[in-house]
Design a protein around this motif. Structure first.
Motif, PDB file in Angstrom:
ATOM      1  N   PHE A  12      31.020  24.546  55.773  1.00 14.47           N
ATOM      2  CA  PHE A  12      31.634  25.473  56.724  1.00 14.47           C
ATOM      3  C   PHE A  12      32.342  26.547  55.771  1.00 14.47           C
ATOM      4  O   PHE A  12      32.941  26.401  54.919  1.00 14.47           O
ATOM      5  N   SER A  13      32.377  27.713  56.702  1.00 15.76           N
ATOM      6  CA  SER A  13      33.123  28.863  56.120  1.00 15.76           C
ATOM      7  C   SER A  13      34.567  29.009  56.694  1.00 15.76           C
ATOM      8  O   SER A  13      34.500  28.966  57.883  1.00 15.76           O
ATOM      9  N   PHE A  14      35.383  29.187  56.078  1.00 18.60           N
ATOM     10  CA  PHE A  14      36.920  29.563  56.739  1.00 18.60           C
ATOM     11  C   PHE A  14      37.049  30.613  56.830  1.00 18.60           C
ATOM     12  O   PHE A  14      38.091  31.061  57.458  1.00 18.60           O
ATOM     13  N   THR A  15      36.063  31.984  56.632  1.00 20.87           N
ATOM     14  CA  THR A  15      36.051  33.213  57.449  1.00 20.87           C
ATOM     15  C   THR A  15      35.659  33.034  58.936  1.00 20.87           C
ATOM     16  O   THR A  15      35.618  33.846  59.721  1.00 20.87           O
ATOM     17  N   ASP A  16      35.082  31.776  59.327  1.00 17.43           N
ATOM     18  CA  ASP A  16      34.768  31.479  60.694  1.00 17.43           C
ATOM     19  C   ASP A  16      35.785  30.790  61.380  1.00 17.43           C
ATOM     20  O   ASP A  16      36.338  29.508  61.202  1.00 17.43           O
ATOM     21  N   GLN A  22      38.176  24.629  65.946  1.00 18.62           N
ATOM     22  CA  GLN A  22      37.658  23.233  66.318  1.00 18.62           C
ATOM     23  C   GLN A  22      38.241  21.928  65.461  1.00 18.62           C
ATOM     24  O   GLN A  22      38.570  21.010  66.014  1.00 18.62           O
ATOM     25  N   VAL A  23      38.490  22.105  64.236  1.00 15.89           N
ATOM     26  CA  VAL A  23      39.251  21.071  63.170  1.00 15.89           C
ATOM     27  C   VAL A  23      40.750  20.900  63.681  1.00 15.89           C
ATOM     28  O   VAL A  23      41.300  19.824  64.016  1.00 15.89           O
ATOM     29  N   ARG A  24      41.220  22.080  64.146  1.00 14.33           N
ATOM     30  CA  ARG A  24      42.719  21.983  64.379  1.00 14.33           C
ATOM     31  C   ARG A  24      42.738  21.457  65.860  1.00 14.33           C
ATOM     32  O   ARG A  24      43.703  20.459  66.213  1.00 14.33           O
ATOM     33  N   PHE A  25      41.925  21.649  67.003  1.00  7.90           N
ATOM     34  CA  PHE A  25      41.819  20.983  68.030  1.00  7.90           C
ATOM     35  C   PHE A  25      41.545  19.411  67.986  1.00  7.90           C
ATOM     36  O   PHE A  25      42.302  18.600  68.748  1.00  7.90           O
ATOM     37  N   TYR A  38      37.679  14.846  55.414  1.00  4.75           N
ATOM     38  CA  TYR A  38      37.737  15.706  54.063  1.00  4.75           C
ATOM     39  C   TYR A  38      36.899  17.077  54.522  1.00  4.75           C
ATOM     40  O   TYR A  38      35.903  16.927  55.156  1.00  4.75           O
ATOM     41  N   VAL A  39      37.365  18.199  53.731  1.00  3.68           N
ATOM     42  CA  VAL A  39      36.611  19.316  53.894  1.00  3.68           C
ATOM     43  C   VAL A  39      36.424  19.798  52.401  1.00  3.68           C
ATOM     44  O   VAL A  39      37.293  19.727  51.403  1.00  3.68           O
ATOM     45  N   LEU A  46      40.098  28.334  48.464  1.00  5.95           N
ATOM     46  CA  LEU A  46      41.103  27.214  48.659  1.00  5.95           C
ATOM     47  C   LEU A  46      42.252  27.771  49.086  1.00  5.95           C
ATOM     48  O   LEU A  46      42.831  27.091  50.383  1.00  5.95           O
ATOM     49  N   GLY A  47      42.821  28.795  48.859  1.00  8.75           N
ATOM     50  CA  GLY A  47      44.066  29.327  49.490  1.00  8.75           C
ATOM     51  C   GLY A  47      43.876  29.587  50.864  1.00  8.75           C
ATOM     52  O   GLY A  47      44.568  29.313  51.881  1.00  8.75           O
ATOM     53  N   LEU A  48      42.671  30.382  51.138  1.00  8.64           N
ATOM     54  CA  LEU A  48      42.131  30.753  52.729  1.00  8.64           C
ATOM     55  C   LEU A  48      42.082  29.331  53.581  1.00  8.64           C
ATOM     56  O   LEU A  48      42.637  29.185  54.512  1.00  8.64           O
ATOM     57  N   ALA A  49      41.377  28.340  52.973  1.00  7.56           N
ATOM     58  CA  ALA A  49      41.350  27.001  53.501  1.00  7.56           C
ATOM     59  C   ALA A  49      42.687  26.375  54.069  1.00  7.56           C
ATOM     60  O   ALA A  49      42.987  25.849  54.981  1.00  7.56           O
ATOM     61  N   ARG A  50      43.425  26.455  52.928  1.00  6.53           N
ATOM     62  CA  ARG A  50      45.044  25.887  53.158  1.00  6.53           C
ATOM     63  C   ARG A  50      45.707  26.681  54.356  1.00  6.53           C
ATOM     64  O   ARG A  50      46.354  26.006  55.151  1.00  6.53           O
ATOM     65  N   GLN A  51      45.629  28.036  54.237  1.00  4.77           N
ATOM     66  CA  GLN A  51      46.234  29.009  55.234  1.00  4.77           C
ATOM     67  C   GLN A  51      45.621  28.384  56.775  1.00  4.77           C
ATOM     68  O   GLN A  51      46.469  28.234  57.457  1.00  4.77           O
ATOM     69  N   ARG A  52      44.284  28.278  56.785  1.00  3.05           N
ATOM     70  CA  ARG A  52      43.679  28.036  58.118  1.00  3.05           C
ATOM     71  C   ARG A  52      43.906  26.830  58.768  1.00  3.05           C
ATOM     72  O   ARG A  52      44.210  26.334  59.690  1.00  3.05           O
TER      73      ARG A  52
END
Length: 82
Positions: A12-16, A22-25, A38-39, A46-52
């Motif tokens: 999965f892309s964290f730019t999506d 959906q994960v947050r929901f 786990y992702v 990694l930085g973008l994933a942590r942010q999102r």
């Protein structure tokens, strides 16, 4: 299934923004009743994933070095899972 299984998200892309939302929901709906999930995240993202995914309690990030290293990472995880 979400309340009784551990999920591994791969590819999965964290730019999506839709994926992160959906994960947050799911985390909000099942707070305290699921996970951990786990992702797999390429180290460079990694930085973008942590942010999102900031603040989510049921999601853990598993970094891997590069796309070329992903098959070996998946084999290691499969061995751990038994």
């Amino acid at each position: 299934m979400l309340s009784s299984r551990t999920l591994l998200f791969v590819g999965f892309s964290f730019t999506d923004h839709a994926f992160a939302e959906q994960v947050r929901f799911l985390d909000e709906v099942f707070r305290g009743a699921v996970g951990p999930h786990y992702v797999l995240v390429e180290q460079s993202n990694l930085g973008l994933a942590r942010q999102r995914l900031r603040g989510l309690t049921s999601i853990e990030l598993l970094p891997f070095a590069s796309r070329e290293a992903l098959p070996a990472q998946l084999r290691r995880l499969a061995a751990l899972a038994g």
